[in-house]
Design an enzyme around this catalytic site. Structure first.
Site, PDB file in Angstrom:
ATOM      1  N   ASP A  61      -8.350  -6.161  -1.027  1.00 16.18           N
ATOM      2  CA  ASP A  61      -7.502  -6.355  -2.146  1.00 16.18           C
ATOM      3  C   ASP A  61      -7.533  -7.755  -2.919  1.00 16.18           C
ATOM      4  O   ASP A  61      -7.969  -7.828  -4.024  1.00 16.18           O
ATOM      5  CB  ASP A  61      -6.006  -6.123  -1.812  1.00 16.18           C
ATOM      6  CG  ASP A  61      -5.031  -6.475  -2.714  1.00 16.18           C
ATOM      7  OD1 ASP A  61      -5.403  -5.557  -3.915  1.00 16.18           O
ATOM      8  OD2 ASP A  61      -4.236  -7.161  -2.693  1.00 16.18           O
ATOM      9  N   GLU A 133     -10.839  -0.712  -0.504  1.00 18.58           N
ATOM     10  CA  GLU A 133     -10.321  -2.195  -0.384  1.00 18.58           C
ATOM     11  C   GLU A 133     -10.680  -2.601   1.143  1.00 18.58           C
ATOM     12  O   GLU A 133     -11.358  -3.698   1.324  1.00 18.58           O
ATOM     13  CB  GLU A 133      -9.142  -2.364  -0.604  1.00 18.58           C
ATOM     14  CG  GLU A 133      -8.535  -2.264  -1.919  1.00 18.58           C
ATOM     15  CD  GLU A 133      -7.178  -2.652  -2.050  1.00 18.58           C
ATOM     16  OE1 GLU A 133      -6.661  -3.024  -3.363  1.00 18.58           O
ATOM     17  OE2 GLU A 133      -6.269  -2.271  -1.219  1.00 18.58           O
TER      18      GLU A 133
END
Length: 244
Positions: A61, A133
């Site tokens: 992320d 992610e």
């Protein structure tokens, strides 16, 4: 999982295959495996965390955000910080991550628990986005930042172009839902407060309430438009400052 096929899809070959395995392993799979094998004992949570993709997701992320920020900063030299932030928010979101995951067929390669599998987990937007992610995080550990940059620029190039050229619609309702439900379910309601004007030219006034708290207000020529504006008000009025 056919790791060879997936590595061909992402155009990256892992030196440490266990990182890729972890990136594609949902926590539900670990919980079921741990219970079935009766191995977790007093260290159950620790054992699960070492095997599922949540820590890699955390890393990915941050990397995704950094690479997109770098691309926009260098590509749009005359754009101010506010506009750069709004453009980044269009790209760095659950929906764009899930779209890339579907394009790469990530769902087919996931290790899921049986319950999650039965409930459609391989198609669920949040699971796909998290796995995307995690793959980015695993790639960084395995190959370094330049590999991650190349991957993100390649796989999200069209999304970046669409955002920069104004072709990417910002769905504020979807974004506020992603923000509010990131750490669990939230009770989100759009309440019609009132209308004004004649029937052929009404204006709608809507409030956004989440878990009993007023987060934003909006108005528009339709309920849908007013709800979008209420969600935008919630994001620009404070929530977005901490999460976008």
């Amino acid at each position: 999982m056919n790791s060879e096929e997936f590595q061909e899809k992402i155009r990256y070959r892992f030196k440490d295959r266990s990182l890729l395995e972890q990136a594609l392993t949902h926590s539900s799979f670990c919980r079921e495996s741990c219970r079935a094998a009766d191995k977790c004992g007093a260290y159950g949570v620790f054992a699960e965390n070492k095997k599922n993709n949540e820590r890699l997701e955390f890393l990915g992320d941050a990397l995704f955000d950094a690479v997109i920020s770098d691309v926009l900063y260098n590509r749009m030299a005359d754009v101010d910080e506010g506009q750069l932030t709004r453009l980044r928010a269009l790209i760095v979101c659950e929906s764009s991550l899930a779209e890339a995951a579907r394009r790469l067929d990530v769902g087919r390669f996931l290790n899921l628990g049986k319950g999650e599998e039965r409930s459609g987990g391989r198609r669920r937007t949040s699971i796909l986005a998290d796995a995307m992610e995690a793959v980015i995080g695993a790639m960084y550990i395995d190959g370094g930042f330049s590999q991650v940059q190349d991957f993100i620029r390649r796989e999200f190039g069209k999304t970046i172009d669409d955002a920069v050229e104004g072709r990417l619609f910002y769905d504020y309702k979807t974004r506020i839902q992603e923000i509010l439900q990131k750490n669990g379910n939230a009770d989100i309601n759009y309440v019609l407060d009132r209308t004004s004007g004649p029937d052929h030219d009404k204006t709608f006034y809507v409030s956004l309430i989440a878990d009993g708290k007023l987060l934003g207000r909006g108005m528009g020529k339709s309920k849908k438009e007013a709800e979008q504006h209420a969600a935008r008000d919630a994001i620009t009025g404070g929530i977005g400052q901490n999460v976008l």
